[in-house]
Design a protein around this motif. Structure first.
Motif, PDB file in Angstrom:
ATOM      1  N   TYR A  61       5.863 -11.597   6.018  1.00  0.00           N
ATOM      2  CA  TYR A  61       6.318 -12.751   6.795  1.00  0.00           C
ATOM      3  C   TYR A  61       6.692 -13.868   5.835  1.00  0.00           C
ATOM      4  O   TYR A  61       6.072 -14.034   4.801  1.00  0.00           O
ATOM      5  N   THR A  62       7.688 -14.637   6.195  1.00  0.00           N
ATOM      6  CA  THR A  62       8.002 -15.853   5.470  1.00  0.00           C
ATOM      7  C   THR A  62       7.639 -17.011   6.383  1.00  0.00           C
ATOM      8  O   THR A  62       8.207 -17.162   7.460  1.00  0.00           O
ATOM      9  N   LEU A  63       6.648 -17.786   5.976  1.00  0.00           N
ATOM     10  CA  LEU A  63       6.157 -18.894   6.792  1.00  0.00           C
ATOM     11  C   LEU A  63       6.796 -20.195   6.336  1.00  0.00           C
ATOM     12  O   LEU A  63       6.861 -20.472   5.143  1.00  0.00           O
ATOM     13  N   VAL A  64       7.253 -20.989   7.280  1.00  0.00           N
ATOM     14  CA  VAL A  64       7.709 -22.346   6.990  1.00  0.00           C
ATOM     15  C   VAL A  64       6.475 -23.227   7.111  1.00  0.00           C
ATOM     16  O   VAL A  64       5.901 -23.359   8.185  1.00  0.00           O
ATOM     17  N   LEU A  65       6.036 -23.773   6.008  1.00  0.00           N
ATOM     18  CA  LEU A  65       4.728 -24.410   5.960  1.00  0.00           C
ATOM     19  C   LEU A  65       4.579 -25.605   6.886  1.00  0.00           C
ATOM     20  O   LEU A  65       3.493 -25.862   7.375  1.00  0.00           O
ATOM     21  N   ASP A  66       5.660 -26.312   7.179  1.00  0.00           N
ATOM     22  CA  ASP A  66       5.512 -27.452   8.085  1.00  0.00           C
ATOM     23  C   ASP A  66       5.401 -27.019   9.542  1.00  0.00           C
ATOM     24  O   ASP A  66       5.197 -27.835  10.423  1.00  0.00           O
TER      25      ASP A  66
END
Length: 67
Positions: A9-14
């Motif tokens: 998974y690629t998480l967008v931290l915000d």
């Protein structure tokens, strides 16, 4: 925008709003922690407690650095 790759998974931290503690997964399938995103819940399982703790620590570190 800061992103973090975790188990495919690629998480967008915000977009991360909650990271659970590490716990034993259902049916003793290793260790797990959950990440709640805006509108989603992701469950990450690891074979050992140490691997789960390390991945969780790295995610928390990345979130702190993104802000």
């Amino acid at each position: 925008m800061k992103i973090y790759d975790l188990k495919g998974y690629t998480l967008v931290l915000d977009k991360v709003v909650f990271v659970s503690a590490v716990f034993t997964a259902d049916h003793e399938e290793g260790k797990q922690f959950n990440v709640r995103l805006v509108g989603d819940l992701l469950k990450f399982k690891f074979p050992t407690h140490e691997e789960a703790v390390l991945a969780r620590q790295l995610l928390i570190k990345a979130i702190k650095e993104a802000n």
